[in-house]
Design an enzyme around this catalytic site. Structure first.
Site, mmCIF file in Angstrom:
data_model
loop_
_atom_site.group_PDB
_atom_site.id
_atom_site.type_symbol
_atom_site.label_atom_id
_atom_site.label_comp_id
_atom_site.label_asym_id
_atom_site.label_seq_id
_atom_site.Cartn_x
_atom_site.Cartn_y
_atom_site.Cartn_z
ATOM 1 N N HIS A 64 0.842 -1.214 0.000
ATOM 2 C CA HIS A 64 0.000 0.000 0.000
ATOM 3 C C HIS A 64 0.868 1.251 0.000
ATOM 4 O O HIS A 64 1.493 1.592 1.008
ATOM 5 C CB HIS A 64 -0.905 0.000 1.241
ATOM 6 C CG HIS A 64 -1.943 1.079 1.229
ATOM 7 N ND1 HIS A 64 -3.293 0.825 1.269
ATOM 8 C CD2 HIS A 64 -1.836 2.440 1.181
ATOM 9 C CE1 HIS A 64 -3.965 1.951 1.252
ATOM 10 N NE2 HIS A 64 -3.094 2.960 1.211
ATOM 11 N N HIS A 66 1.166 5.388 -2.063
ATOM 12 C CA HIS A 66 0.630 6.374 -3.014
ATOM 13 C C HIS A 66 1.821 6.990 -3.744
ATOM 14 O O HIS A 66 2.399 7.980 -3.273
ATOM 15 C CB HIS A 66 -0.165 7.451 -2.277
ATOM 16 C CG HIS A 66 -1.383 6.929 -1.578
ATOM 17 N ND1 HIS A 66 -2.662 7.126 -2.053
ATOM 18 C CD2 HIS A 66 -1.518 6.180 -0.453
ATOM 19 C CE1 HIS A 66 -3.537 6.529 -1.248
ATOM 20 N NE2 HIS A 66 -2.850 5.947 -0.256
ATOM 21 N N GLN A 159 -9.874 9.574 -4.607
ATOM 22 C CA GLN A 159 -9.491 10.219 -3.344
ATOM 23 C C GLN A 159 -10.572 11.133 -2.767
ATOM 24 O O GLN A 159 -10.753 11.222 -1.549
ATOM 25 C CB GLN A 159 -8.212 11.043 -3.566
ATOM 26 C CG GLN A 159 -7.781 11.932 -2.415
ATOM 27 C CD GLN A 159 -7.064 11.185 -1.317
ATOM 28 O OE1 GLN A 159 -5.918 10.789 -1.466
ATOM 29 N NE2 GLN A 159 -7.739 10.970 -0.204
ATOM 30 N N HIS A 217 -9.807 2.104 0.676
ATOM 31 C CA HIS A 217 -9.476 2.832 1.900
ATOM 32 C C HIS A 217 -10.754 2.829 2.744
ATOM 33 O O HIS A 217 -11.712 3.528 2.406
ATOM 34 C CB HIS A 217 -9.082 4.271 1.589
ATOM 35 C CG HIS A 217 -7.686 4.424 1.076
ATOM 36 N ND1 HIS A 217 -7.273 3.894 -0.111
ATOM 37 C CD2 HIS A 217 -6.610 5.057 1.618
ATOM 38 C CE1 HIS A 217 -5.990 4.185 -0.297
ATOM 39 N NE2 HIS A 217 -5.568 4.894 0.741
ATOM 40 N N GLU A 220 -10.846 4.869 7.532
ATOM 41 C CA GLU A 220 -9.584 5.449 8.024
ATOM 42 C C GLU A 220 -9.918 6.727 8.790
ATOM 43 O O GLU A 220 -9.715 7.844 8.340
ATOM 44 C CB GLU A 220 -8.615 5.761 6.877
ATOM 45 C CG GLU A 220 -7.228 6.141 7.400
ATOM 46 C CD GLU A 220 -6.244 6.567 6.333
ATOM 47 O OE1 GLU A 220 -6.646 6.698 5.158
ATOM 48 O OE2 GLU A 220 -5.065 6.777 6.678
ATOM 49 N N ASP A 316 2.345 3.317 2.941
ATOM 50 C CA ASP A 316 1.314 4.290 2.596
ATOM 51 C C ASP A 316 1.895 5.540 1.935
ATOM 52 O O ASP A 316 1.574 5.849 0.807
ATOM 53 C CB ASP A 316 0.486 4.675 3.830
ATOM 54 C CG ASP A 316 -0.877 5.259 3.475
ATOM 55 O OD1 ASP A 316 -1.271 5.185 2.311
ATOM 56 O OD2 ASP A 316 -1.549 5.783 4.383
ATOM 57 N N TRP A 322 0.560 13.798 3.773
ATOM 58 C CA TRP A 322 0.060 13.080 4.943
ATOM 59 C C TRP A 322 1.171 12.622 5.882
ATOM 60 O O TRP A 322 0.949 12.368 7.049
ATOM 61 C CB TRP A 322 -0.770 11.864 4.503
ATOM 62 C CG TRP A 322 -1.996 12.262 3.744
ATOM 63 C CD1 TRP A 322 -3.211 12.589 4.284
ATOM 64 C CD2 TRP A 322 -2.144 12.417 2.331
ATOM 65 N NE1 TRP A 322 -4.093 12.914 3.290
ATOM 66 C CE2 TRP A 322 -3.464 12.818 2.077
ATOM 67 C CE3 TRP A 322 -1.280 12.243 1.242
ATOM 68 C CZ2 TRP A 322 -3.951 13.065 0.790
ATOM 69 C CZ3 TRP A 322 -1.760 12.478 -0.033
ATOM 70 C CH2 TRP A 322 -3.083 12.883 -0.256
HETATM 71 FE FE FE2 Z 1 -3.571 5.045 1.657
#
Ligand code: FE2
Length: 423
Positions: A64, A66, A159, A217, A220, A316, A322
């Site tokens: 996982h 991005h 997203q 996702h 979360e 991630d 993030w």
């Molecule tokens: Fe993610």
């Protein structure tokens, strides 16, 4: 003169499954495949590496990440609150300036960073909420560019939600038509609970229509009322797609009351779904609205694993809105899981290693293409460690990365020279 029988020969390897044994083996590679594993093979090879008893493992699996947002931390501004939702706002601005070259350059740099640390299989999410589908197109092109040394899966990830804008549903389907490997979603970020439920149903419908994997996702958020995992479980049971379905993050599962969690766990066991936890980022993103006691903000990794569900770990984010940190080292994710999930028993530590190797391979459906066995593609890594526990404890250096039968990367472990007094 007859040709040498092997292209690559690794001498004196410590097999991960027999790490406690003193027996070392040689691994012979020819034509991109593992052709022989035995002690002291008499043949020679074009290239030989003396592994000197270090640990040989199947490669790490990054299940996982991005890649479209990787290496953008601070652009156009830093995430001051540290929250998921400020991250989404920042990314909404940054993605207005995306170009194919921008995404491809950062994605390939990130993949090289990970490959040099033993990662040869990656599942990336590509944001498909942006009208030009630039991130998706770039990552599909990267998948092709890196295929000789890295297996990349691309998830079409809306997203901003599927129903927050009427165009998003069309973009998601267009992404699948262009060749995304999996369909994603973010039900807890849809405008209403009902939209969230509809989004999960739509994801399953698209996966069936295009014959793709699912990776959502899901939940979360610290909201203990965020319960889209049960919707995924219901869809998985009704569609029989369970083993092809992955629920990523599911951090709200850590906030559910135990009576509900126990009931849900029973449903989940029937689905055979996969789970991905991202402990590095969720220990920092979640719990931001708590004072004290402050929640850990991670799904029930230990309990899912103990109940026989397949759990893998991802990083991630690497230096993005993030998570401004990150090195791409899967042993960091495993070590964080050991701590945050309180998996400090030796079997639990070993399981955390498996979550960044074999369990990830199961999530990505790598099937027979993964593992250090005769007849399989020659993808393996050599770690400066004695066993899985040692590898995690010391975040061991990956000395050699063998991809598709060729030496792809080599790293020397750090060496300290002591200049103080001898004791
Ligand atoms: Fe993610």
């Amino acid at each position: 003169m007859s040709p040498l029988p092997f292209s690559l020969l690794l001498r004196r390897c410590r097999f991960i499954d027999h790490a406690s044994s003193e027996d070392l083996v040689d691994i012979a590679i020819q034509g991109g495949q593992i052709t022989e594993i035995a002690p002291q093979l008499p043949q020679s090879a074009d290239q030989e590496i003396d592994v000197r008893g270090q640990l040989v493992s199947p490669p790490f699996v990054e299940s996982h990440i991005h890649l479209d947002s990787a290496l953008t931390a601070g652009q156009p501004r830093w995430n001051q609150s540290g929250s998921l939702f400020e991250g989404i706002e920042i990314w909404r601005d940054r993605k207005q300036t995306l170009t194919l070259e921008d995404v491809k350059e950062r994605a390939i740099a990130t993949l090289k960073l990970q490959a040099s640390q033993g990662v040869l299989f990656v599942r990336t999410h590509a944001d498909v909420s942006e009208s030009t589908l630039t991130a998706l197109q770039a990552l599909l092109e990267v998948r092709q560019v890196v295929k000789d040394w890295m297996t990349l899966q691309v998830v079409a990830f809306p997203q901003d939600g599927i129903y927050s804008n009427p165009k998003n549903d069309v973009l998601l389907e267009e992404a699948l038509a262009r060749g995304a490997d999996a369909v994603g979603g973010i039900p807890h970020y849809e405008l209403t609970r009902e939209d969230g439920v509809c989004s999960v149903q739509r994801i399953f419908e698209l996966a069936a229509k295009y014959d793709r994997l699912i990776d959502v996702h899901c939940d979360e958020i610290d909201d203990d009322q965020s319960r889209f995992l049960e919707v995924m479980a219901a869809c998985a049971l009704r569609s029989d797609l369970g083993p092809r379905v992955t629920a990523s993050h599911t951090t709200a599962f850590g906030s559910y009351n135990n009576a509900y969690a126990l009931k849900l766990m029973n449903f989940l066991q029937r689905t055979q779904m996969n789970f991905i936890a991202n402990p590095l980022i969720n220990i920092t993103l979640q719990g931001r609205t708590d004072t004290y006691p402050k929640r850990r903000g991670i799904t029930r990794v230990k309990e899912l694993w103990r109940n026989g569900l397949n759990v893998s770990l991802g990083t991630d984010c690497i230096q993005d809105p993030w998570y401004s940190l990150g090195t791409g080292n899967m042993l960091e994710a495993a070590a964080m899981a050991v701590h945050v999930c309180q998996m400090t028993g030796v079997d639990e530590i070993n399981a955390c290693y498996d979550m960044v190797t074999t369990h990830g391979a199961k999530t990505l459906k790598l099937l027979d293409g993964y593992g250090v066995e005769v007849g399989k593609p020659a993808n393996l890594i050599v770690l400066d460690a004695r066993d899985r526990y040692d590898a995690i404890r010391r975040r061991a250096t990956v000395r050699y990365v063998i991809s598709q039968g060729k030496l792809l990367a080599q790293t020397e472990p750090p060496a300290t020279q002591w200049h103080g007094d001898e004791m």
